[in-house]
Design a protein around this motif. Sequence first.
Motif, PDB file in Angstrom:
ATOM      1  N   GLU A 104      21.983  14.406  27.789  1.00  2.64           N
ATOM      2  CA  GLU A 104      21.510  13.133  27.235  1.00  2.64           C
ATOM      3  C   GLU A 104      21.651  11.996  28.238  1.00  2.64           C
ATOM      4  O   GLU A 104      20.890  11.024  28.204  1.00  2.64           O
ATOM      5  CB  GLU A 104      22.283  12.786  25.960  1.00  2.64           C
ATOM      6  CG  GLU A 104      21.787  13.534  24.732  1.00  2.64           C
ATOM      7  CD  GLU A 104      22.586  13.203  23.489  1.00  2.64           C
ATOM      8  OE1 GLU A 104      23.564  12.432  23.623  1.00  2.64           O
ATOM      9  OE2 GLU A 104      22.245  13.698  22.414  1.00  2.64           O
ATOM     10  N   ASN A 105      22.627  12.106  29.120  1.00  2.31           N
ATOM     11  CA  ASN A 105      22.845  11.066  30.129  1.00  2.31           C
ATOM     12  C   ASN A 105      22.116  11.337  31.434  1.00  2.31           C
ATOM     13  O   ASN A 105      22.427  10.739  32.478  1.00  2.31           O
ATOM     14  CB  ASN A 105      24.349  10.925  30.403  1.00  2.31           C
ATOM     15  CG  ASN A 105      25.069  10.205  29.274  1.00  2.31           C
ATOM     16  OD1 ASN A 105      25.092   8.976  29.213  1.00  2.31           O
ATOM     17  ND2 ASN A 105      25.645  10.970  28.353  1.00  2.31           N
ATOM     18  N   GLY A 106      21.140  12.247  31.401  1.00  2.00           N
ATOM     19  CA  GLY A 106      20.261  12.439  32.546  1.00  2.00           C
ATOM     20  C   GLY A 106      20.610  13.568  33.486  1.00  2.00           C
ATOM     21  O   GLY A 106      19.889  13.796  34.462  1.00  2.00           O
ATOM     22  N   LEU A 107      21.683  14.276  33.246  1.00  4.79           N
ATOM     23  CA  LEU A 107      22.057  15.384  34.129  1.00  4.79           C
ATOM     24  C   LEU A 107      21.191  16.596  33.796  1.00  4.79           C
ATOM     25  O   LEU A 107      20.895  16.858  32.633  1.00  4.79           O
ATOM     26  CB  LEU A 107      23.530  15.728  33.925  1.00  4.79           C
ATOM     27  CG  LEU A 107      24.235  16.436  35.082  1.00  4.79           C
ATOM     28  CD1 LEU A 107      24.345  15.501  36.288  1.00  4.79           C
ATOM     29  CD2 LEU A 107      25.618  16.908  34.653  1.00  4.79           C
ATOM     30  N   SER A 108      20.786  17.319  34.826  1.00  5.05           N
ATOM     31  CA  SER A 108      19.965  18.505  34.597  1.00  5.05           C
ATOM     32  C   SER A 108      20.801  19.596  33.936  1.00  5.05           C
ATOM     33  O   SER A 108      22.021  19.613  34.045  1.00  5.05           O
ATOM     34  CB  SER A 108      19.388  19.032  35.917  1.00  5.05           C
ATOM     35  OG  SER A 108      20.430  19.470  36.779  1.00  5.05           O
ATOM     36  N   LEU A 109      20.108  20.523  33.276  1.00  2.00           N
ATOM     37  CA  LEU A 109      20.800  21.583  32.556  1.00  2.00           C
ATOM     38  C   LEU A 109      21.629  22.471  33.493  1.00  2.00           C
ATOM     39  O   LEU A 109      22.796  22.778  33.172  1.00  2.00           O
ATOM     40  CB  LEU A 109      19.795  22.430  31.764  1.00  2.00           C
ATOM     41  CG  LEU A 109      20.382  23.546  30.892  1.00  2.00           C
ATOM     42  CD1 LEU A 109      21.363  22.990  29.868  1.00  2.00           C
ATOM     43  CD2 LEU A 109      19.266  24.317  30.187  1.00  2.00           C
ATOM     44  N   PRO A 110      21.114  22.899  34.660  1.00  2.00           N
ATOM     45  CA  PRO A 110      21.949  23.715  35.562  1.00  2.00           C
ATOM     46  C   PRO A 110      23.220  22.987  36.007  1.00  2.00           C
ATOM     47  O   PRO A 110      24.292  23.597  36.078  1.00  2.00           O
ATOM     48  CB  PRO A 110      21.019  23.983  36.755  1.00  2.00           C
ATOM     49  CG  PRO A 110      19.648  23.882  36.195  1.00  2.00           C
ATOM     50  CD  PRO A 110      19.729  22.818  35.157  1.00  2.00           C
ATOM     51  N   LYS A 111      23.117  21.681  36.292  1.00  2.00           N
ATOM     52  CA  LYS A 111      24.302  20.931  36.713  1.00  2.00           C
ATOM     53  C   LYS A 111      25.290  20.760  35.551  1.00  2.00           C
ATOM     54  O   LYS A 111      26.509  20.773  35.750  1.00  2.00           O
ATOM     55  CB  LYS A 111      23.893  19.561  37.259  1.00  2.00           C
ATOM     56  CG  LYS A 111      23.230  19.633  38.632  1.00  2.00           C
ATOM     57  CD  LYS A 111      22.976  18.251  39.199  1.00  2.00           C
ATOM     58  CE  LYS A 111      22.373  18.346  40.602  1.00  2.00           C
ATOM     59  NZ  LYS A 111      22.125  16.995  41.170  1.00  2.00           N
TER      60      LYS A 111
END
Length: 377
Positions: free
Chosen positions: A51-58
């Motif tokens: 939700e805060n913009g981090l990609s799913l892999p990260k």
Amino acid sequence: MSVYSTKAAKPAEKNLLTMLASIQLGGSSKKVKLKKRDLIFILRNIATLTENGLSLPKALDTICKEKSLKKYSAMLTDIRQTVENGNTFSGALVKYQAAFGELFISQIKIGEKSGTLPATLERLTQQLEHADNLKGTVIKKLSYPVLLCFAGTGAITFMIMYVVPTFEKTYKESGAKLPAVTQFLIDVGHVAKHYGWMIVLAGIISIVSWVIARRNAASRLIIDRYLLKVPMVGDCLKNFAVLQFMEVLGNLMEAGFTVADALQSCAKSINNRAVRKSVEELHAAVLRGERFSSELEKHGDLFPPIVNQLIIVGEKTGTLGKATQNIKGHLKREVERYLGIMIGSIEPIMTASLAAAIGTILLAIYLPMFDMIGNMK
């Protein structure tokens, strides 16, 4: 001869390589057991990070570094690598279906297709958190009554089997007349002393029979139907089962499921087999073209009137998803109210029952003493 052996060896080598490639280091994924609290923690963190913009892999990589999830590191690392290689999150979870569940993965898949994966994860987290909090509340409130029950039962058993027989010898030697309650307790003590092992064995057989009956689909359906008819307990179980149904139905419809598809998946999420069978009947009726609200009215003994009315309004106005959210809020309050009434009434009832039992034992011990004192005078 050598050419023939070389040609024959190639297929065998390929089969061996295929077999070795299929072996997963760290054990089979099917054996992974994920605790509900750990699942909630994983979902909550992934939802917050994405939700805060981090990609799913990260986000998955961050979860892998959590020390509290070290025992799941192999599974989480495998899921992260699968996602990094271009596969979907739901596709990565399919390998661990035993840990996450088919319904859970289906909702994740719909969330990915609709582009609302963070919101889907948030809804799933809230659903799991509510169920876990409700379970924790019940265990916390029942802990004292259960402890009181065990302590009281142990004290009563000790008095009947060891204290009362001691006084029995004294009464016999003095020729005191034994009241009916004293004689009854003495007889109970004799039965418990000589046939106690049979009582314990009968208890063990009853527990084993109950477990076997709960594992059988037909007998479990009968048991669940009977439990729904028990006063107060039945209403609580009914509201809880309908709450499970509405929570999953609302999540699936918000994720993009149709009513028919959502009903098929909802049935798998309900623990009570009687309610599950009713939902399966609803699904069959909707597939035949019947209106969802009309079928709900036919199961009025199971679904509260307010549920039927909200579904009718939601179906007419095209806001069925919103209606399920309102129903969830209502049912949550009802379940918590019923639990509060039930658990609140258990403690005083048990306290009064134990006090009455111990008082009866003391009365049975002291009544013959008055007769002995009279004879001495």
